[in-house]
Design an enzyme around this catalytic site. Structure first.
Site, PDB file in Angstrom:
ATOM      1  N   SER A  45       0.890  -1.085   0.056  1.00  0.00           N
ATOM      2  CA  SER A  45       0.012   0.113  -0.055  1.00  0.00           C
ATOM      3  C   SER A  45       0.926   1.201   0.105  1.00  0.00           C
ATOM      4  CB  SER A  45      -0.935   0.065   1.214  1.00  0.00           C
ATOM      5  OG  SER A  45      -1.474  -0.938   1.196  1.00  0.00           O
TER       6      SER A  45
ATOM      7  N   HIS B 174      -1.608  -2.955  -7.242  1.00  0.00           N
ATOM      8  CA  HIS B 174      -2.470  -2.672  -5.785  1.00  0.00           C
ATOM      9  C   HIS B 174      -3.769  -2.996  -5.814  1.00  0.00           C
ATOM     10  CE1 HIS B 174      -3.549   0.176  -2.471  1.00  0.00           C
ATOM     11  NE2 HIS B 174      -2.949  -0.803  -1.889  1.00  0.00           N
TER      12      HIS B 174
ATOM     13  N   GLU C  80      -4.358  -0.076  -8.694  1.00  0.00           N
ATOM     14  CA  GLU C  80      -3.650   1.028  -9.017  1.00  0.00           C
ATOM     15  C   GLU C  80      -2.285   0.204  -9.632  1.00  0.00           C
ATOM     16  OE1 GLU C  80      -4.213   4.402  -5.709  1.00  0.00           O
ATOM     17  OE2 GLU C  80      -3.181   2.838  -5.170  1.00  0.00           O
TER      18      GLU C  80
ATOM     19  N   ASN D  75      -4.631   5.921  -1.251  1.00  0.00           N
ATOM     20  CA  ASN D  75      -4.172   5.847   0.185  1.00  0.00           C
ATOM     21  C   ASN D  75      -3.843   7.186   0.728  1.00  0.00           C
ATOM     22  OD1 ASN D  75      -5.142   3.704   1.295  1.00  0.00           O
ATOM     23  ND2 ASN D  75      -3.218   2.480   0.451  1.00  0.00           N
TER      24      ASN D  75
HETATM   25  P1  NAD Z   1      -2.618  -9.677   6.569  1.00  0.00           P
HETATM   26  O1  NAD Z   1      -1.810  -9.443   7.827  1.00  0.00           O
HETATM   27  O2  NAD Z   1      -4.112 -10.165   6.525  1.00  0.00           O
HETATM   28  O3  NAD Z   1      -1.916 -10.716   5.620  1.00  0.00           O
HETATM   29  C1  NAD Z   1      -0.547 -11.045   5.558  1.00  0.00           C
HETATM   30  C2  NAD Z   1      -0.306 -12.322   5.225  1.00  0.00           C
HETATM   31  O4  NAD Z   1       1.088 -12.797   5.014  1.00  0.00           O
HETATM   32  C3  NAD Z   1      -0.469 -13.213   6.545  1.00  0.00           C
HETATM   33  O5  NAD Z   1      -1.454 -14.266   6.550  1.00  0.00           O
HETATM   34  C4  NAD Z   1       0.865 -13.763   6.961  1.00  0.00           C
HETATM   35  O6  NAD Z   1       0.898 -15.019   7.696  1.00  0.00           O
HETATM   36  C5  NAD Z   1       1.450 -13.819   5.560  1.00  0.00           C
HETATM   37  N1  NAD Z   1       3.171 -13.828   5.703  1.00  0.00           N
HETATM   38  C6  NAD Z   1       3.728 -12.874   6.390  1.00  0.00           C
HETATM   39  N2  NAD Z   1       5.078 -13.141   5.966  1.00  0.00           N
HETATM   40  C7  NAD Z   1       5.211 -14.154   4.987  1.00  0.00           C
HETATM   41  C8  NAD Z   1       6.326 -14.693   4.214  1.00  0.00           C
HETATM   42  N3  NAD Z   1       7.421 -14.267   4.215  1.00  0.00           N
HETATM   43  N4  NAD Z   1       5.765 -15.505   3.214  1.00  0.00           N
HETATM   44  C9  NAD Z   1       4.531 -15.918   3.272  1.00  0.00           C
HETATM   45  N5  NAD Z   1       3.348 -15.261   3.859  1.00  0.00           N
HETATM   46  C10 NAD Z   1       3.958 -14.614   4.798  1.00  0.00           C
HETATM   47  O7  NAD Z   1      -2.367  -8.421   5.940  1.00  0.00           O
HETATM   48  P2  NAD Z   1      -3.270  -7.539   4.362  1.00  0.00           P
HETATM   49  O8  NAD Z   1      -4.218  -6.703   4.807  1.00  0.00           O
HETATM   50  O9  NAD Z   1      -3.718  -9.061   3.693  1.00  0.00           O
HETATM   51  O10 NAD Z   1      -2.002  -6.975   3.774  1.00  0.00           O
HETATM   52  C11 NAD Z   1      -0.883  -7.604   2.906  1.00  0.00           C
HETATM   53  C12 NAD Z   1      -0.474  -6.509   1.874  1.00  0.00           C
HETATM   54  O11 NAD Z   1      -1.362  -5.765   1.216  1.00  0.00           O
HETATM   55  C13 NAD Z   1       0.115  -5.487   2.782  1.00  0.00           C
HETATM   56  O12 NAD Z   1       1.203  -4.985   1.975  1.00  0.00           O
HETATM   57  C14 NAD Z   1      -0.974  -4.368   2.683  1.00  0.00           C
HETATM   58  O13 NAD Z   1      -0.364  -3.106   2.946  1.00  0.00           O
HETATM   59  C15 NAD Z   1      -1.386  -4.581   1.580  1.00  0.00           C
HETATM   60  N6  NAD Z   1      -2.688  -3.965   1.226  1.00  0.00           N
HETATM   61  C16 NAD Z   1      -3.736  -3.963   2.210  1.00  0.00           C
HETATM   62  C17 NAD Z   1      -5.007  -3.750   2.078  1.00  0.00           C
HETATM   63  C18 NAD Z   1      -5.962  -3.699   3.207  1.00  0.00           C
HETATM   64  O14 NAD Z   1      -7.139  -3.129   3.100  1.00  0.00           O
HETATM   65  N7  NAD Z   1      -5.707  -4.507   4.107  1.00  0.00           N
HETATM   66  C19 NAD Z   1      -5.459  -3.009   0.887  1.00  0.00           C
HETATM   67  C20 NAD Z   1      -4.501  -3.003   0.117  1.00  0.00           C
HETATM   68  C21 NAD Z   1      -3.023  -3.675   0.064  1.00  0.00           C
END
Ligand code: NAD
Length: 281
Positions: free
Chosen positions: A116, A137, A149, A188
């Site tokens: 993000s 994204h 994005e 964002n």
């Molecule tokens: P989340 O915490 O729900 O999921 C992250 C997952 O990654 C977890 O299940 C964890 O076990 C896993 N993980 C961590 N390290 C790992 C590794 N080395 N290998 C494999 N798996 C691993 O987080 P999220 O909300 O899904 O966010 C993930 C990404 O997406 C981030 O970069 C976030 O900024 C981005 N994002 C989030 C949103 C949102 O609304 N939450 C929206 C767009 C983008």
């Protein structure tokens, strides 16, 4: 692009895996351990069953059959596109991109990040193929929201950007907007300061969480208020994105308010932990 891998099967990764499998791709989801893998599979099953019940897909099990959840990163070697969706932590993502660069075999494979806020350049330069590293994204919930994005770094090739656009628009049925490689991209950079202002307003006692959210829903026609949205995004992710924006621009409007920091310290992360600004059953 046929074979897709998603690294990280959390909120976003499971959604990206779902839309990819629904589009007919063969999908591997990599999680960090068996328990996290089971949780990812559970999220996928639940979401696909919901889609089937609503008549959006014919068969949840047919879509699930195209998805494998694994813990061995080595199994992404034959993928055409790998989308990284692990925690919003620069060091963790940098380490992962170094590994992906060693593992992924196809010379024209796309290495994408769903970050993000972390500059794509920081991920591109740790690989031997920065021309193939790009930000793709997605928005939460991925199966529902149309926007993607596209964020090329200064080194990303036009070919990578255009193949990414063709994949997300032509195959996944999303709509792409183009952004420069700056923390927060377009959405964002505008949304996070808005959510932080709502948290500051609540923290100061100026208005209740319910009234802040009702104000924006009823008075500005937002589908949900900023505090409910922060709970949906995850307060840890909200804080991490705010910190990246603050690091990049050094503007007070991006500084995470103390209440957000304490809630994250307390593990009150929003919907995913059952409690944030609201409590969830
Ligand atoms: P989340 O915490 O729900 O999921 C992250 C997952 O990654 C977890 O299940 C964890 O076990 C896993 N993980 C961590 N390290 C790992 C590794 N080395 N290998 C494999 N798996 C691993 O987080 P999220 O909300 O899904 O966010 C993930 C990404 O997406 C981030 O970069 C976030 O900024 C981005 N994002 C989030 C949103 C949102 O609304 N939450 C929206 C767009 C983008």
């Amino acid at each position: 692009m046929k074979n897709v891998a998603v690294v990280g099967g959390g909120l976003m990764g499971s959604g990206i895996a779902e839309v990819s499998a629904r589009a007919g791709h063969d999908v591997i989801v990599i999680e960090s351990n068996e328990d996290a893998g089971k949780a990812a599979l559970g999220r996928l099953e639940k979401s696909l069953q919901r889609a089937e019940a609503k008549g959006k897909i014919d068969s949840a099990s047919a879509v699930l059959a195209r998805i494998r959840v694994e813990t061995d990163l080595g199994s992404v070697a034959d993928r055409d596109v790998v989308v990284e969706a692990i925690v919003e932590d620069e060091a963790a993502k940098v380490a992962l991109f170094k590994q992906l660069d060693q593992i992924v075999e196809a010379p024209d494979a796309i290495l994408a990040s769903n970050t993000s806020s972390i500059p794509i350049m920081k991920l591109g330069v740790v690989t031997s193929r920065p021309t193939q590293v790009i930000g793709i994204h997605f928005f939460n919930p991925v199966p529902v929201l149309q926007l993607v994005e596209l964020v090329p770094s200064l080194l990303t090739s036009t070919d990578t950007t255009e193949r990414s656009r063709a994949w997300v628009e032509g195959s996944l049925g999303k709509q792409a907007i183009d952004c420069q490689d700056r923390a927060g991209f377009v959405v964002n950079a505008l949304l996070i300061p808005f959510i932080l202002s709502a948290i500051r307003m609540f923290e100061s006692g100026f208005a209740s969480a319910e009234d802040i959210d009702r104000g924006l829903v009823l008075g500005a026609a937002h589908p949900q208020g900023p505090l409910a949205l922060a709970d949906l995004i995850g307060l840890d992710t909200t804080k991490a994105v705010a910190e990246s924006l603050y690091d990049e621009f050094k503007e007070p409007l991006y500084a995470a308010p103390p209440l957000l920091q304490r809630m994250v310290d307390a593990g009150l992360l929003g919907r995913k932990t059952g409690r944030g600004f609201y409590t969830y059953a």
